[in-house]
Design an enzyme around this catalytic site. Structure first.
Site, mmCIF file in Angstrom:
data_model
loop_
_atom_site.group_PDB
_atom_site.id
_atom_site.type_symbol
_atom_site.label_atom_id
_atom_site.label_comp_id
_atom_site.label_asym_id
_atom_site.label_seq_id
_atom_site.Cartn_x
_atom_site.Cartn_y
_atom_site.Cartn_z
ATOM 1 N N ARG A 293 -35.757 21.537 -37.073
ATOM 2 C CA ARG A 293 -37.069 21.008 -37.631
ATOM 3 C C ARG A 293 -37.188 20.924 -39.189
ATOM 4 O O ARG A 293 -37.543 20.036 -40.041
ATOM 5 C CB ARG A 293 -38.606 21.824 -37.472
ATOM 6 C CG ARG A 293 -39.831 21.237 -37.975
ATOM 7 C CD ARG A 293 -40.908 22.176 -37.524
ATOM 8 N NE ARG A 293 -41.270 21.951 -36.231
ATOM 9 C CZ ARG A 293 -41.274 22.953 -35.133
ATOM 10 N NH1 ARG A 293 -40.696 24.127 -35.465
ATOM 11 N NH2 ARG A 293 -41.432 22.874 -33.873
ATOM 12 N N TYR A 294 -36.471 22.018 -39.674
ATOM 13 C CA TYR A 294 -36.597 22.504 -41.103
ATOM 14 C C TYR A 294 -35.114 21.758 -41.647
ATOM 15 O O TYR A 294 -34.058 21.884 -40.976
ATOM 16 C CB TYR A 294 -36.610 23.788 -41.555
ATOM 17 C CG TYR A 294 -38.066 24.424 -41.214
ATOM 18 C CD1 TYR A 294 -39.111 24.135 -41.806
ATOM 19 C CD2 TYR A 294 -38.039 25.174 -39.784
ATOM 20 C CE1 TYR A 294 -40.393 24.672 -41.386
ATOM 21 C CE2 TYR A 294 -39.505 25.686 -39.410
ATOM 22 C CZ TYR A 294 -40.419 25.223 -40.291
ATOM 23 O OH TYR A 294 -41.766 25.913 -39.771
ATOM 24 N N ARG B 200 -32.303 25.035 -41.563
ATOM 25 C CA ARG B 200 -32.182 26.026 -40.626
ATOM 26 C C ARG B 200 -32.405 25.419 -39.240
ATOM 27 O O ARG B 200 -33.214 24.407 -39.150
ATOM 28 C CB ARG B 200 -32.909 27.011 -40.893
ATOM 29 C CG ARG B 200 -34.594 26.818 -41.311
ATOM 30 C CD ARG B 200 -34.881 27.799 -42.127
ATOM 31 N NE ARG B 200 -36.354 27.819 -42.537
ATOM 32 C CZ ARG B 200 -36.846 27.113 -43.527
ATOM 33 N NH1 ARG B 200 -36.064 26.294 -44.310
ATOM 34 N NH2 ARG B 200 -38.291 26.753 -43.832
ATOM 35 N N CYS C 78 -36.611 36.954 -20.587
ATOM 36 C CA CYS C 78 -36.888 38.224 -21.369
ATOM 37 C C CYS C 78 -37.111 39.407 -20.425
ATOM 38 O O CYS C 78 -37.091 39.439 -19.425
ATOM 39 C CB CYS C 78 -38.273 37.842 -21.985
ATOM 40 S SG CYS C 78 -38.460 36.433 -23.209
ATOM 41 N N CYS D 89 -44.721 37.836 -22.304
ATOM 42 C CA CYS D 89 -46.118 38.213 -22.994
ATOM 43 C C CYS D 89 -46.937 36.857 -22.358
ATOM 44 O O CYS D 89 -46.375 35.815 -22.481
ATOM 45 C CB CYS D 89 -45.927 37.830 -24.457
ATOM 46 S SG CYS D 89 -44.529 39.002 -25.405
ATOM 47 N N CYS E 18 -47.152 33.464 -24.449
ATOM 48 C CA CYS E 18 -45.724 32.856 -24.827
ATOM 49 C C CYS E 18 -45.798 31.446 -25.361
ATOM 50 O O CYS E 18 -46.209 30.677 -24.207
ATOM 51 C CB CYS E 18 -44.719 33.158 -23.804
ATOM 52 S SG CYS E 18 -43.168 32.594 -24.004
ATOM 53 N N ARG F 15 -43.404 29.676 -25.544
ATOM 54 C CA ARG F 15 -42.565 29.025 -24.527
ATOM 55 C C ARG F 15 -42.620 29.077 -23.067
ATOM 56 O O ARG F 15 -41.520 28.831 -22.314
ATOM 57 C CB ARG F 15 -40.966 29.137 -25.055
ATOM 58 C CG ARG F 15 -40.729 28.636 -26.342
ATOM 59 C CD ARG F 15 -39.118 28.789 -26.794
ATOM 60 N NE ARG F 15 -39.205 28.497 -28.178
ATOM 61 C CZ ARG F 15 -38.762 29.523 -28.748
ATOM 62 N NH1 ARG F 15 -38.554 30.784 -28.687
ATOM 63 N NH2 ARG F 15 -38.903 29.403 -30.537
ATOM 64 N N ASP G 215 -50.475 30.538 -31.047
ATOM 65 C CA ASP G 215 -50.420 29.269 -30.506
ATOM 66 C C ASP G 215 -51.361 28.471 -29.880
ATOM 67 O O ASP G 215 -51.774 29.356 -28.909
ATOM 68 C CB ASP G 215 -48.997 28.873 -30.480
ATOM 69 C CG ASP G 215 -47.802 28.946 -31.559
ATOM 70 O OD1 ASP G 215 -48.270 28.817 -32.727
ATOM 71 O OD2 ASP G 215 -46.743 29.379 -31.040
ATOM 72 N N ASP H 41 -48.401 27.722 -37.127
ATOM 73 C CA ASP H 41 -47.537 26.787 -36.623
ATOM 74 C C ASP H 41 -48.439 25.569 -36.618
ATOM 75 O O ASP H 41 -49.237 25.387 -35.390
ATOM 76 C CB ASP H 41 -46.628 27.280 -35.472
ATOM 77 C CG ASP H 41 -45.234 27.482 -35.916
ATOM 78 O OD1 ASP H 41 -44.709 26.630 -36.639
ATOM 79 O OD2 ASP H 41 -44.671 28.411 -35.334
ATOM 80 N N LYS I 54 -44.319 26.147 -40.134
ATOM 81 C CA LYS I 54 -45.378 26.940 -40.516
ATOM 82 C C LYS I 54 -45.866 26.754 -41.658
ATOM 83 O O LYS I 54 -45.397 26.581 -42.596
ATOM 84 C CB LYS I 54 -44.428 28.429 -40.815
ATOM 85 C CG LYS I 54 -43.753 28.961 -39.410
ATOM 86 C CD LYS I 54 -43.076 30.323 -39.752
ATOM 87 C CE LYS I 54 -42.190 30.716 -38.483
ATOM 88 N NZ LYS I 54 -41.214 29.526 -38.041
#
Length: 398
Positions: free
Chosen positions: A122-123, A126, A135, A139, A142, A144, A303, A340, A347
């Site tokens: 996206r950037y 990076r 994981c 969480c 999450c 994702r 998010d 985001d 961000k």
């Protein structure tokens, strides 16, 4: 409701907690921790008192995001408090089954910025490299959840070789962030090969790892892992902790091993209702982080993930927290509050408004106490003043 433990600056161990009778050698083995995760309704009900809202949430969890909790992290739960800030993060609730109109399955627009499977670009300089879909614990907020844990609406497609070839061809990329899932769940040897391959690409200057393993599973941060990681400098790790209770003795020791291996660490928190949505809890958290040699880095607005409305706060509450930290504690302790941009905007930093007014030649500012100050623009040096200075310099030389 605030609890005394929310502000306790001490680092304590909660072991063995709900696992009384287990020997220390087993408890300190991260593979034992993984084998003994809490992942069923009967596991939960044998240890804590569930509410009807939680029980229904667990029954629905298999359709959205799996439930899995390491014994280490489970020990932080208050079994009799339904508002416990730890259990709100990891025990499903029935509210997860409702989707608010503003919520999105891919709130950060990662799928639309994925030139090859598992690589998000996206950037400009990076990329985000998703290397696993698992994981240690999951969480409930999450980002994702659609692709991690194996029960979501999608499966995470990954093609490491295609990702390496893309990175080799795109010389503008200098920074790679490994995420997932949690990269530190990979074995030492696999992670070593992955980092070695990335290090073989000349234009990649440094690598970052995003992980909640140091919090969920500090036993994984072994001396052997740290010795392997230090071969791949410059290497950075972003950990994820939301509440001061999560920073236990074991976590501090694991983070200390990473710091001693020369790895700079930052923390990324998510602002969550009923977990860390107060200045007092945030201040306690960031102070303990600094004691662990971790710099508070980001405070994320939660998010717009589906089923997260019961955990999300208003943006105004996030701004008020930053306003309550700025000036009241060291600058090193203050994270950058970010949102985001929904759908892939990246961000966006959000700050309290310290600029009261701008006018020709000056800016009017307020400080953390509400005091008002004027900062003038620089006064240009006139030709006559320059001539006088030049003459003064010549006279001084003579």
């Amino acid at each position: 409701m605030m609890r005394p433990t929310d502000f306790d600056p001490a680092f304590i161990s909660h072991a063995p907690g709900y696992w009384t009778g287990e020997d220390t050698e087993k408890w300190d083995d991260y593979k034992w921790q993984l084998r003994n995760r809490i992942n069923t309704l009967s596991d939960l009900e044998s240890r804590i008192n569930l509410t009807d809202i939680e029980r229904a949430g667990v029954l629905l969890a298999g359709n959205k995001l799996a439930m899995s909790i390491t014994p280490h992290f489970f020990n932080l739960i208050d079994k009799d408090d339904p508002d416990c800030p730890i259990r709100r993060q990891i025990i499903p609730r029935i509210e997860e089954g409702w989707t608010a109109p503003e919520e999105l399955s891919d709130p950060c627009g990662e799928d639309s910025h994925m030139p090859v499977p598992g690589l998000v670009h996206r950037y400009p300089d990076r990329v985000l490299f998703l290397v696993t879909d698992r994981c240690a614990s999951y969480c409930r907020y999450c980002t994702r959840s659609r692709v991690v844990s194996g029960v979501g609406e999608q499966h995470l497609e990954m093609n490491w070789e295609a990702a390496f070839k893309y990175l080799e061809a795109h010389t503008e990329v200098r920074d790679v962030l490994l995420s997932g899932g949690d990269p530190l769940l990979l074995t030492d040897s696999i992670l070593d090969r992955l980092l070695t391959r990335l290090r073989s690409i000349p234009h990649i200057q440094f690598v970052r790892i995003g992980s909640r393993i140091p919090i969920f599973l500090p036993q994984r941060i072994t001396p052997e892992l740290c010795a392997m990681l230090r071969k791949h400098h410059p290497l950075f790790i972003s950990i994820h902790t939301n509440h001061p209770r999560e920073l236990t003795t074991e976590v501090r020791e694991g983070l200390g091993r990473l710091a001693d291996a020369g790895i700079p660490m930052g923390n990324q928190s998510v602002l969550l209702r009923g977990v860390n949505d107060s200045v007092e809890v945030q201040k306690a958290l960031v102070h303990k982080l600094l004691m662990c040699r971790v710099r508070p880095y980001y405070l994320y607005q939660c998010d717009l993930i589906t089923g997260s409305s019961h955990l999300r706060t208003s943006v105004a509450e996030g701004v008020a927290i930053i306003d309550g930290l700025r000036g009241h504690t060291t600058g090193y302790a203050i994270p950058q509050y970010v949102i985001d941009g929904p759908g892939g905007g990246g961000k966006i930093p959000i700050n309290p408004n310290y600029v009261v007014e701008t006018a020709p030649g000056k800016v009017t500012l307020r400080n953390y106490e509400g005091g008002i100050f004027e900062y003038p623009d620089p006064t240009p040096i006139g030709e006559s003043a320059l001539e006088q200075l030049h003459e003064k310099a010549l006279n001084h030389h003579e």
